[in-house]
Write a protein that holds these residues in place. Structure first.
Motif, short mmCIF file in Angstrom:
data_model
loop_
_atom_site.label_atom_id
_atom_site.label_comp_id
_atom_site.label_asym_id
_atom_site.label_seq_id
_atom_site.Cartn_x
_atom_site.Cartn_y
_atom_site.Cartn_z
N ASP A 1 0.85 -1.18 0.00
CA ASP A 1 0.00 0.00 0.00
C ASP A 1 0.89 1.23 0.00
OD1 ASP A 1 -2.41 1.24 -0.07
OD2 ASP A 1 -2.75 1.16 2.10
N GLY A 2 0.52 2.24 -0.76
CA GLY A 2 1.28 3.48 -0.77
C GLY A 2 2.20 3.56 -1.97
N ARG A 3 2.97 4.65 -2.01
CA ARG A 3 3.79 4.92 -3.18
C ARG A 3 5.24 5.12 -2.77
NH1 ARG A 3 4.19 9.11 -6.58
NH2 ARG A 3 3.22 10.53 -5.12
N ILE A 4 6.11 4.44 -3.49
CA ILE A 4 7.55 4.48 -3.24
C ILE A 4 8.24 4.84 -4.54
CG2 ILE A 4 9.51 2.89 -2.92
CD1 ILE A 4 8.32 3.33 -0.30
N GLU A 5 9.28 5.65 -4.47
CA GLU A 5 10.10 5.86 -5.65
C GLU A 5 11.53 5.49 -5.32
OE1 GLU A 5 9.81 9.80 -7.29
OE2 GLU A 5 7.65 9.56 -7.61
N HIS A 6 12.21 4.88 -6.28
CA HIS A 6 13.62 4.58 -6.08
C HIS A 6 14.44 5.83 -6.43
CE1 HIS A 6 12.31 0.24 -6.54
NE2 HIS A 6 13.00 0.22 -5.43
N SER A 7 15.44 6.14 -5.62
CA SER A 7 16.24 7.34 -5.84
C SER A 7 17.29 7.13 -6.93
CB SER A 7 16.91 7.78 -4.54
OG SER A 7 17.73 6.75 -4.05
N ARG A 8 17.53 5.92 -7.30
CA ARG A 8 18.41 5.60 -8.43
C ARG A 8 17.89 4.30 -9.03
NH1 ARG A 8 24.22 3.78 -6.91
NH2 ARG A 8 24.44 5.54 -5.51
N PRO A 9 18.35 3.92 -10.22
CA PRO A 9 17.80 2.71 -10.85
C PRO A 9 17.98 1.47 -9.96
CG PRO A 9 19.09 3.96 -12.42
CD PRO A 9 19.31 4.60 -11.07
#
Ligand code: FES
Length: 109
Positions: free
Chosen positions: A58-66
């Motif tokens: 649940d929720g949103r995550i972004e990776h800070s690098r590939p």
């Protein structure tokens, strides 16, 4: 843009226990856990080894690098690398060795 908002991040283990930590949008979930005195497994801290894998339910995550250690199908299934994963909303993430075991396909089957 505010990089300092804190997102409530629930870490849940398959055995049933949970910990709630506050993770800033500009720090990795792994760093936020360490700040909360919670030890999660890690290796490279650069997105290459998958030791820190979790799965976002649940929720949103972004990776800070590939996230080099994850294939597209893993990303599509919600897997994230906690050493480079930054929260973009409150979220719930499955952690623990079961999650990592699911990720690595069994070569003997
Ligand atoms: S610690 Fe290696 S990918 Fe996160």
């Amino acid at each position: 843009m505010s990089g300092s908002s804190v997102h409530e991040t629930v870490l849940s283990w398959s055995a049933g226990h949970e910990r709630v930590i506050g993770a800033r949008a500009d720090e990795s979930v792994l760093s936020a856990a360490e700040r909360a005195d919670l030890a999660l497994p890690f290796g490279c801290r650069t997105g290459a080894c998958a030791t820190c894998t979790g799965r976002v339910v649940d929720g949103r995550i972004e990776h800070s690098r590939p996230p080099r250690a994850l294939k597209d199908r893993h990303l599509a299934a919600g897997y994230v690398l906690l050493c480079i994963a930054e929260p973009r909303s409150d979220c719930r993430i499955e952690v623990g060795s079961d999650v990592q075991t699911e990720l690595v396909s069994n070569p003997w089957k």
